[in-house]
Design a protein around this motif. Structure first.
Motif, PDB file in Angstrom:
ATOM      1  N   LEU A 268     -19.829  46.243 -11.516  1.00 13.95           N
ATOM      2  CA  LEU A 268     -20.511  46.479 -12.793  1.00 13.95           C
ATOM      3  C   LEU A 268     -21.640  45.472 -13.004  1.00 13.95           C
ATOM      4  N   ILE A 269     -21.392  44.231 -12.660  1.00 13.92           N
ATOM      5  CA  ILE A 269     -22.412  43.188 -12.825  1.00 13.92           C
ATOM      6  C   ILE A 269     -23.589  43.440 -11.898  1.00 13.92           C
ATOM      7  N   SER A 270     -23.315  43.774 -10.654  1.00 15.54           N
ATOM      8  CA  SER A 270     -24.408  43.984  -9.694  1.00 15.54           C
ATOM      9  C   SER A 270     -25.233  45.228 -10.019  1.00 15.54           C
ATOM     10  N   GLU A 271     -24.641  46.210 -10.678  1.00 13.76           N
ATOM     11  CA  GLU A 271     -25.351  47.443 -11.025  1.00 13.76           C
ATOM     12  C   GLU A 271     -26.108  47.343 -12.352  1.00 13.76           C
ATOM     13  N   SER A 272     -25.872  46.294 -13.097  1.00 12.81           N
ATOM     14  CA  SER A 272     -26.500  46.165 -14.404  1.00 12.81           C
ATOM     15  C   SER A 272     -27.907  45.608 -14.292  1.00 12.81           C
TER      16      SER A 272
END
Length: 93
Positions: free
Chosen positions: A40-44
């Motif tokens: 989720l963090i890398s896709e944000s």
């Protein structure tokens, strides 16, 4: 030779509990939960930074990961409106 995954982020126990509760991920174990959060963090692309913290938005929801920048520690996940986020940012500039 063994292989293990080393994350650039660490989690507090409070953060893990909040993530499980607020994102409704009770069925995931700790390793799966960490991997899910890192994804989720890398896709944000919605990341706000202050002097001490990063606020990373989760999938266009009103939830933000709150991360201490100096040690990459995920403190919690918190619901924030735009005005609350702006207030938090202004206080910590």
């Amino acid at each position: 030779m063994s292989y293990y995954f080393h994350s650039s982020y660490q989690f507090t126990y409070h953060g893990i509990d909040r993530i499980r509760t607020r994102l409704k991920l009770q069925n995931l174990n700790d390793v799966q939960l960490h991997e899910h959060c890192l994804k989720l963090i890398s896709e944000s692309y919605d990341i706000e930074e202050t002097k001490s913290f990063k606020y990373i938005r989760v999938n266009k929801t009103h939830f933000y990961f709150v991360i201490r920048k100096d040690v990459n520690l995920i403190l919690t996940i918190s619901p924030m409106s735009a005005t609350k986020l702006l207030t938090v940012i202004e206080k910590n500039l």
